[in-house]
Scaffold this active site. Structure first.
Site, short mmCIF file in Angstrom:
data_model
loop_
_atom_site.label_atom_id
_atom_site.label_comp_id
_atom_site.label_asym_id
_atom_site.label_seq_id
_atom_site.Cartn_x
_atom_site.Cartn_y
_atom_site.Cartn_z
N CYS A 164 0.81 -1.22 0.00
CA CYS A 164 0.00 0.00 0.00
C CYS A 164 0.84 1.27 0.00
CB CYS A 164 -0.93 -0.01 1.20
SG CYS A 164 -1.83 -1.57 1.39
N HIS A 213 -3.18 6.34 2.41
CA HIS A 213 -3.67 5.06 1.90
C HIS A 213 -5.02 4.77 2.54
CE1 HIS A 213 -4.38 0.92 1.18
NE2 HIS A 213 -4.05 0.54 2.41
N ASN A 264 -10.42 -1.38 -0.03
CA ASN A 264 -8.97 -1.24 0.07
C ASN A 264 -8.35 -1.76 -1.22
OD1 ASN A 264 -6.22 -1.59 0.55
ND2 ASN A 264 -6.49 -2.30 2.66
#
Length: 324
Positions: free
Chosen positions: A112, A248, A278
């Protein structure tokens, strides 16, 4: 040499997955998912759709929307944890399919934090004088490595890609950065198809994501909070002077907790997790793109991009927005 980013493109697959999808086979509900993560939906790639496919479409979107010529790109960076194959790299496949002659290519694996690390790497290549125009992607097809029997993780992930061009400029728009890693935590978030131990511990090598949610959540809150403060300090600025933070998007409740700790209004947070889930390396460009599209992010706005995730690694950069 100075650097700027003047264009951005994104892509997400067609297949929309609402929270109700999981109600059909898991002990969960739309309400439970929203309350704990903020996620409303995510998108899954088709069986024959892979990370390289999404990157190509994100680049085509960038080129069309900003009238950008891709033929003179001299380096391609793809940040991903879900490459089509271990070899050849996704970046080399993108270079081929976009017909970019002679460009260097590389995949980077920092989960990420990958997209921000890609920008930092591109900034450094331009500063060295060796390159002038670099195509940077953040892209992941997490649905292909999700364990759909794991109630605590399968609800979280989605697929998407984002792309920007980092190029040399007279004026500088990319400022100081932060990077760091706590590799001892590698065993708490991993994706493996070989049984090599992580930090001396045995793992499950089934090419599925494995996550120790409590450890990841605690580390992420502390790391993001400290990282934002460090990034502000390194750039001699304050969070009051920053127009938007683009962290993120792992979990909206996590972001709320961090912004509360920082005493910063959520109005300054650009997220993508509520509408896309996500998406790992793609989450920051998704949020940035939508912030511009929705009329929030303006030219000259000061932005903080901070990625954090598997490895446990993090990266941040302070920039001035130069994308219309």
């Amino acid at each position: 040499m100075n650097a700027t980013i003047t264009s951005i493109g994104i892509y997400h697959p067609e297949k929309e997955i609402l929270n109700s999808y999981f109600e059909s086979y898991l002990e969960t509900s739309d309400k439970w998912i929203k309350e704990r993560t903020g996620i409303e939906r995510r998108f899954y790639s088709a069986p024959n759709e892979y990370t390289s496919d999404m990157c190509v479409k994100a680049a085509q979107s960038l080129s069309q929307n900003y009238n950008k010529d891709l033929s003179d790109i001299d380096f391609v960076i793809v940040a991903t944890s879900t490459p089509d194959q271990a070899m050849p790299s996704v970046a080399s496949q993108v270079q081929s399919r976009l017909k970019i002659p002679h460009a260097g290519t590389i995949d980077i694996s920092s989960a990420c934090a990958g997209f921000v690390n890609g920008i930092i790497l591109a900034k450094g290549l331009i500063a060295s004088g060796t390159h002038k125009k670099i195509l940077v992607f953040g892209a992941d097809t997490l649905s292909k490595v999700t364990d759909f029997t794991d109630r605590s993780t399968c609800i979280l992930f989605g697929d998407a890609a984002g792309a920007v061009i980092v190029e040399a400029s007279d004026e500088n728009y990319l400022f100081n950065t932060i990077t760091g890693t706590d590799g001892d935590y590698g065993k708490d978030l991993y994706l493996a198809n070989q049984e090599a131990p992580i930090s001396g511990m045995d793992i499950i090598a089934n090419n599925k994501l494995h996550q120790n949610g409590r450890v990841v959540y605690k580390w992420a809150i502390q790391t993001l909070s400290n990282g934002v403060k460090e990034l502000a300090e390194k750039n001699n600025t304050t969070l009051t002077d920053v127009d938007y933070l683009i962290p993120h998007s792992a979990n909206y409740r996590l972001l709320e907790a961090v912004f509360s700790e920082l005493n910063v209004s959520m109005d300054k947070c650009l997220d993508s997790v509520r509408l896309y889930g996500n998406t790992s390396a793609a989450s920051i460009p998704l949020a940035w793109y939508n912030g511009i599209r929705d009329g929030k992010v303006k030219l000259k706005d000061k932005l903080m991009l901070v990625g954090f995730g598997g490895g446990f690694t993090y990266a941040g950069i302070y920039i001035q927005n130069n994308i219309k």
